[in-house]
Design an enzyme around this catalytic site. Structure first.
Site, PDB file in Angstrom:
ATOM      1  CE  LYS A 105      -3.424   2.348   2.997  1.00 21.04           C
ATOM      2  NZ  LYS A 105      -3.840   2.239   4.466  1.00 21.04           N
ATOM      3  CE1 TYR A 145       0.964 -23.640   4.804  1.00 21.73           C
ATOM      4  CE2 TYR A 145      -1.007 -24.918   4.100  1.00 21.73           C
ATOM      5  CZ  TYR A 145       0.479 -24.263   3.753  1.00 21.73           C
ATOM      6  OH  TYR A 145       0.835 -24.307   2.576  1.00 21.73           O
TER       7      TYR A 145
HETATM    8  P1  NAD Z   1       9.336 -24.047   2.381  1.00 23.64           P
HETATM    9  O1  NAD Z   1       9.096 -24.424   4.018  1.00 23.64           O
HETATM   10  O2  NAD Z   1      10.441 -24.703   1.790  1.00 23.64           O
HETATM   11  O3  NAD Z   1       9.533 -22.397   2.340  1.00 23.64           O
HETATM   12  C1  NAD Z   1       8.964 -21.599   3.356  1.00 23.64           C
HETATM   13  C2  NAD Z   1      10.156 -20.291   3.318  1.00 23.64           C
HETATM   14  O4  NAD Z   1       9.597 -19.335   4.030  1.00 23.64           O
HETATM   15  C3  NAD Z   1      11.251 -20.990   4.154  1.00 23.64           C
HETATM   16  O5  NAD Z   1      12.512 -20.551   3.575  1.00 23.64           O
HETATM   17  C4  NAD Z   1      11.210 -20.430   5.663  1.00 23.64           C
HETATM   18  O6  NAD Z   1      12.329 -20.184   6.150  1.00 23.64           O
HETATM   19  C5  NAD Z   1      10.497 -19.013   5.186  1.00 23.64           C
HETATM   20  N1  NAD Z   1       9.592 -18.598   6.364  1.00 23.64           N
HETATM   21  C6  NAD Z   1       9.017 -19.259   7.307  1.00 23.64           C
HETATM   22  N2  NAD Z   1       8.257 -18.681   8.202  1.00 23.64           N
HETATM   23  C7  NAD Z   1       8.843 -17.183   8.021  1.00 23.64           C
HETATM   24  C8  NAD Z   1       8.972 -16.082   8.835  1.00 23.64           C
HETATM   25  N3  NAD Z   1       8.146 -15.905   9.683  1.00 23.64           N
HETATM   26  N4  NAD Z   1       9.459 -14.966   8.175  1.00 23.64           N
HETATM   27  C9  NAD Z   1      10.217 -15.133   7.120  1.00 23.64           C
HETATM   28  N5  NAD Z   1      10.477 -16.513   6.503  1.00 23.64           N
HETATM   29  C10 NAD Z   1       9.808 -17.312   6.834  1.00 23.64           C
HETATM   30  O7  NAD Z   1       7.940 -24.244   1.686  1.00 23.64           O
HETATM   31  P2  NAD Z   1       7.588 -24.048   0.089  1.00 23.64           P
HETATM   32  O8  NAD Z   1       7.133 -25.425  -0.185  1.00 23.64           O
HETATM   33  O9  NAD Z   1       8.828 -23.409  -0.608  1.00 23.64           O
HETATM   34  O10 NAD Z   1       6.509 -23.195   0.236  1.00 23.64           O
HETATM   35  C11 NAD Z   1       6.524 -21.706  -0.087  1.00 23.64           C
HETATM   36  C12 NAD Z   1       4.982 -21.069  -0.013  1.00 23.64           C
HETATM   37  O11 NAD Z   1       4.132 -21.544  -1.110  1.00 23.64           O
HETATM   38  C13 NAD Z   1       4.411 -21.060   1.289  1.00 23.64           C
HETATM   39  O12 NAD Z   1       3.751 -20.009   1.672  1.00 23.64           O
HETATM   40  C14 NAD Z   1       3.265 -22.271   1.149  1.00 23.64           C
HETATM   41  O13 NAD Z   1       2.404 -22.273   2.197  1.00 23.64           O
HETATM   42  C15 NAD Z   1       2.988 -22.052  -0.137  1.00 23.64           C
HETATM   43  N6  NAD Z   1       2.484 -23.508  -0.706  1.00 23.64           N
HETATM   44  C16 NAD Z   1       3.488 -24.629  -1.086  1.00 23.64           C
HETATM   45  C17 NAD Z   1       3.117 -25.643  -1.517  1.00 23.64           C
HETATM   46  C18 NAD Z   1       3.952 -27.160  -2.032  1.00 23.64           C
HETATM   47  O14 NAD Z   1       3.276 -27.719  -2.217  1.00 23.64           O
HETATM   48  N7  NAD Z   1       5.015 -26.727  -2.109  1.00 23.64           N
HETATM   49  C19 NAD Z   1       1.609 -25.829  -1.616  1.00 23.64           C
HETATM   50  C20 NAD Z   1       0.909 -24.737  -1.488  1.00 23.64           C
HETATM   51  C21 NAD Z   1       1.256 -23.481  -0.853  1.00 23.64           C
END
Ligand code: NAD
Ligand code: UDP
Length: 310
Positions: A105, A145
């Protein structure tokens, strides 16, 4: 001047591939991560790139940055990791969304939310279109979640309606590929690691539950198309509509790794969705996007990755 992108969760599995793709397009990237489930190893090869910066920061805390685009991916995605500190998961989803929306924003940035097929819960409609409102248990172990991501979607649409923030919302279905953690806990990496170590393959329940698995390169292409798309907020499903039972996946991984692992059955976790498959008609229509990598091919690349790091 090239565009400046902020990728929260940029050192994670999806985030690191996204940072790489943005740099390949000649754009600037700020990778923000608290390294809970992300690893420096995932972005090591990008460090030193003149258009790449890393900030260790927790997205539950506000931060002042001047950027053009924000990809909000920060949140642990594996049930094992998001249930480890459930309250923190809710904070990351809700306060993280508030912080990136406040930034968007202030600096008039376009902001994309990585939402999830989990907003559909244990779906009663199959396959799931974006118009389905879902079937989520608000008080179960997955709700930190699921409900966290649902609140984030609500915040995105309220900031859009109330403040004119330029939002994009994608609902990602199970995505896999290189750079998932060895101890990630999600099914594809678990089965591959177990198979390569000739340890028992742990199928939860009777293995009849289904999932649809999207390879990482297809997902990144979908994310970029959505961010570039004009006049369309979403939500839009991004996933591979090929549907497999978990037992089928276990057998396929065994076959492809030539493993001597036996398949064992463990109790099904609470509220584990029975069936999941994206309806991707909207992504086809609006983004001209559909996955190109079939499961066997994606698994081949992922198995090669885990062979190298184990
Ligand atoms: P991942 O766990 O590998 O990556 C998540 C990243 O976010 C990590 O690097 C972690 O250190 C960072 N993180 C977590 N909490 C944090 C915080 N409070 N502040 C800063 N960084 C933080 O998971 P991914 O599979 O790469 O998923 C990435 C995104 O995509 C997520 O939001 C997840 O919900 C979404 N997503 C992924 C999938 C999948 O199948 N991989 C499916 C649906 C949604
Ligand atoms: N699963 C399994 N064995 C494992 C890990 C997961 O059978 O070692 C199952 C899990 O119960 C679910 C499916 O695989 O039915 C997908 O689980 P994952 O954690 O990858 O993602 P979800 O889609 O459940 O968030």
């Amino acid at each position: 001047m090239s565009r400046v992108n902020l990728v929260t969760g940029g050192a994670g599995f999806i985030g690191s591939h996204l940072c790489e793709a943005l740099l390949q397009r000649g754009e600037e990237v700020i990778c923000l991560d608290n390294f809970f489930t992300g690893r420096k190893r995932n972005i090591q090869h990008l460090i030193g790139h003149p258009q790449f910066e890393v900030i260790r920061h927790d997205i539950t805390e506000p931060i002042l940055l001047e950027v053009d685009r924000i990809f909000n991916l920060a949140c642990p995605a594996s049930p094992v990791h998001y249930q480890f500190n459930a309250v923190k998961t809710i904070k990351t989803n809700v306060m993280g969304a508030l912080n990136v929306l406040g930034m968007a924003k202030r600096v008039k940035a376009r902001v994309l939310q990585a939402s999830t097929s989990e907003v559909y819960g244990d779906p009663t409609v199959h396959p799931q279109p974006e118009t389905y409102w879902g079937n989520v248990n608000p008080i179960g172990r997955r709700s930190c979640y699921d409900e966290g991501k649902r609140v984030a979607e609500a915040l995105f649409f309220d900031y859009h309606r109330q403040n004119g923030v330029d939002i994009r919302v994608i609902r990602i279905f199970n995505t896999y590929g290189p750079r998932m953690l060895i101890n990630d806990g999600r099914v594809v990496s678990n089965f591959i690691v177990q198979a390569l170590r000739n340890e028992p393959i742990t199928v939860f329940g009777d293995g009849s539950q289904t999932r649809s698995f999207c390879y990482i390169s297809d997902l990144v292409e979908g994310i970029l198309r959505m961010m570039d798309c004009e006049g369309f907020t979403g939500p839009v499903n991004l996933g591979n509509p090929g549907e497999f039972t978990i037992l089928e996946l276990a057998k396929l991984v065994c076959e492809m790794t030539g493993s001597s692992s036996e398949i064992i059955f463990k109790p099904l976790p609470e509220n584990d969705p029975c069936r999941r498959k994206p309806d991707i008609s909207l992504a086809k229509e609006k983004l001209n996007w559909e996955p190109q990598i079939p499961l066997r091919e994606g698994l081949k690349h992922t198995i090669e990755y885990f062979k190298k790091i184990i």
